[in-house]
Design a protein around this motif. Structure first.
Motif, PDB file in Angstrom:
ATOM      1  N   ASP A 169      33.212 -31.805 -26.224  1.00 24.44           N
ATOM      2  CA  ASP A 169      33.011 -30.940 -27.381  1.00 24.44           C
ATOM      3  C   ASP A 169      33.917 -29.728 -27.221  1.00 24.44           C
ATOM      4  OD1 ASP A 169      31.727 -28.929 -29.215  1.00 24.44           O
ATOM      5  OD2 ASP A 169      30.303 -30.585 -29.450  1.00 24.44           O
ATOM      6  N   SER A 173      32.667 -34.874 -36.154  1.00 23.90           N
ATOM      7  CA  SER A 173      33.196 -34.687 -34.804  1.00 23.90           C
ATOM      8  C   SER A 173      32.765 -33.333 -34.243  1.00 23.90           C
ATOM      9  CB  SER A 173      34.726 -34.818 -34.793  1.00 23.90           C
ATOM     10  OG  SER A 173      35.320 -33.794 -35.556  1.00 23.90           O
ATOM     11  N   GLY A 211      35.223 -29.831 -33.397  1.00 25.41           N
ATOM     12  CA  GLY A 211      36.020 -30.995 -33.033  1.00 25.41           C
ATOM     13  C   GLY A 211      35.799 -31.423 -31.599  1.00 25.41           C
ATOM     14  N   LEU A 212      36.603 -32.386 -31.196  1.00 23.09           N
ATOM     15  CA  LEU A 212      36.498 -32.984 -29.866  1.00 23.09           C
ATOM     16  C   LEU A 212      37.852 -32.989 -29.177  1.00 23.09           C
ATOM     17  CD1 LEU A 212      34.533 -36.195 -30.928  1.00 23.09           C
ATOM     18  CD2 LEU A 212      33.546 -34.153 -29.877  1.00 23.09           C
ATOM     19  N   TYR A 255      30.455 -43.024 -25.273  1.00 21.47           N
ATOM     20  CA  TYR A 255      31.410 -43.770 -26.097  1.00 21.47           C
ATOM     21  C   TYR A 255      31.289 -45.251 -25.804  1.00 21.47           C
ATOM     22  CZ  TYR A 255      34.253 -44.423 -21.946  1.00 21.47           C
ATOM     23  OH  TYR A 255      34.689 -44.792 -20.698  1.00 21.47           O
ATOM     24  N   VAL A 307      40.410 -34.213 -31.931  1.00 27.21           N
ATOM     25  CA  VAL A 307      39.865 -34.922 -33.084  1.00 27.21           C
ATOM     26  C   VAL A 307      39.115 -33.902 -33.922  1.00 27.21           C
ATOM     27  CG1 VAL A 307      38.267 -36.710 -33.867  1.00 27.21           C
ATOM     28  CG2 VAL A 307      39.670 -37.097 -31.841  1.00 27.21           C
ATOM     29  N   ASN A 308      39.547 -33.744 -35.158  1.00 26.72           N
ATOM     30  CA  ASN A 308      38.935 -32.774 -36.065  1.00 26.72           C
ATOM     31  C   ASN A 308      38.571 -33.433 -37.377  1.00 26.72           C
ATOM     32  OD1 ASN A 308      39.222 -30.409 -34.400  1.00 26.72           O
ATOM     33  ND2 ASN A 308      41.410 -30.549 -34.798  1.00 26.72           N
ATOM     34  N   ILE A 363      27.502 -36.630 -33.794  1.00 26.74           N
ATOM     35  CA  ILE A 363      28.866 -37.067 -33.496  1.00 26.74           C
ATOM     36  C   ILE A 363      28.926 -38.559 -33.780  1.00 26.74           C
ATOM     37  CG2 ILE A 363      30.638 -37.274 -31.705  1.00 26.74           C
ATOM     38  CD1 ILE A 363      29.927 -34.366 -32.254  1.00 26.74           C
ATOM     39  N   VAL A 369      32.375 -40.842 -34.386  1.00 32.65           N
ATOM     40  CA  VAL A 369      33.809 -40.951 -34.638  1.00 32.65           C
ATOM     41  C   VAL A 369      34.289 -42.312 -34.133  1.00 32.65           C
ATOM     42  CG1 VAL A 369      36.074 -39.988 -34.067  1.00 32.65           C
ATOM     43  CG2 VAL A 369      34.134 -38.464 -34.399  1.00 32.65           C
TER      44      VAL A 369
END
Length: 151
Positions: free
Chosen positions: A85, A67, A71-72, A138, A62-63, A39, A41
């Motif tokens: 996730d 990611s 996606g996320l 993050y 988020v795609n 991951i 992003v």
């Protein structure tokens, strides 16, 4: 006396080793078939596509590349963020195991209707009450409004 002390010492060492191995082993909070993809992003929250993340309770899907496999889901919770996730943590990836946001308050697994609270990831209902959605670390730079999610 020495023989008793030696046996007792070895027995104590074995019990302590067993407890240490079983209690301190690393365990992912997902099923063992959960995909492990990199991951990485970076989101600029000044852009209109990410505007919801400027407000408490705002969320987006988020795609984009890197990611995860599905996606996320990114959520703003006060001054912090959650990056979930979209793979269900309690089921092997299959049809209908992509997590969705419902009513802006819950995350839902459509396969078995398991729900988690969007802001916290805590279980709401369903079969997987012990496994929260997988989250990622993050970094957030408030000055530039840049959010970087990585794993």
């Amino acid at each position: 006396m020495k023989k008793t002390f030696s046996i007792l010492s070895i027995l104590t060492l074995l019990i302590f080793s067993n407890l240490t191995i079983n209690s301190c082993g690393s365990r992912e909070d997902t099923v063992n078939c959960f995909p492990n993809n990199p991951i990485n992003v970076t989101l600029n929250l000044n852009l209109p596509a990410y505007n919801n993340l400027n407000y408490d309770g705002g969320w987006i899907y988020v795609n984009e590349q890197q990611s995860g496999t599905r996606g996320l889901i990114i959520v703003r919770a006060g001054d912090t963020f959650k990056a979930y996730d979209r793979n269900a943590p309690h089921l092997c990836p299959d049809t209908n195991t992509t997590l969705e946001v419902k009513d802006n308050i819950s995350i839902l697994c459509p396969k078995d209707n398991t729900r988690w609270i969007l802001r916290t990831g805590q279980p709401e209902s369903g079969a997987a009450t012990s496994l929260p959605p997988k989250t990622y670390p993050y970094n957030y730079d408030a000055a530039s409004k840049t959010l970087n999610i990585y794993f």
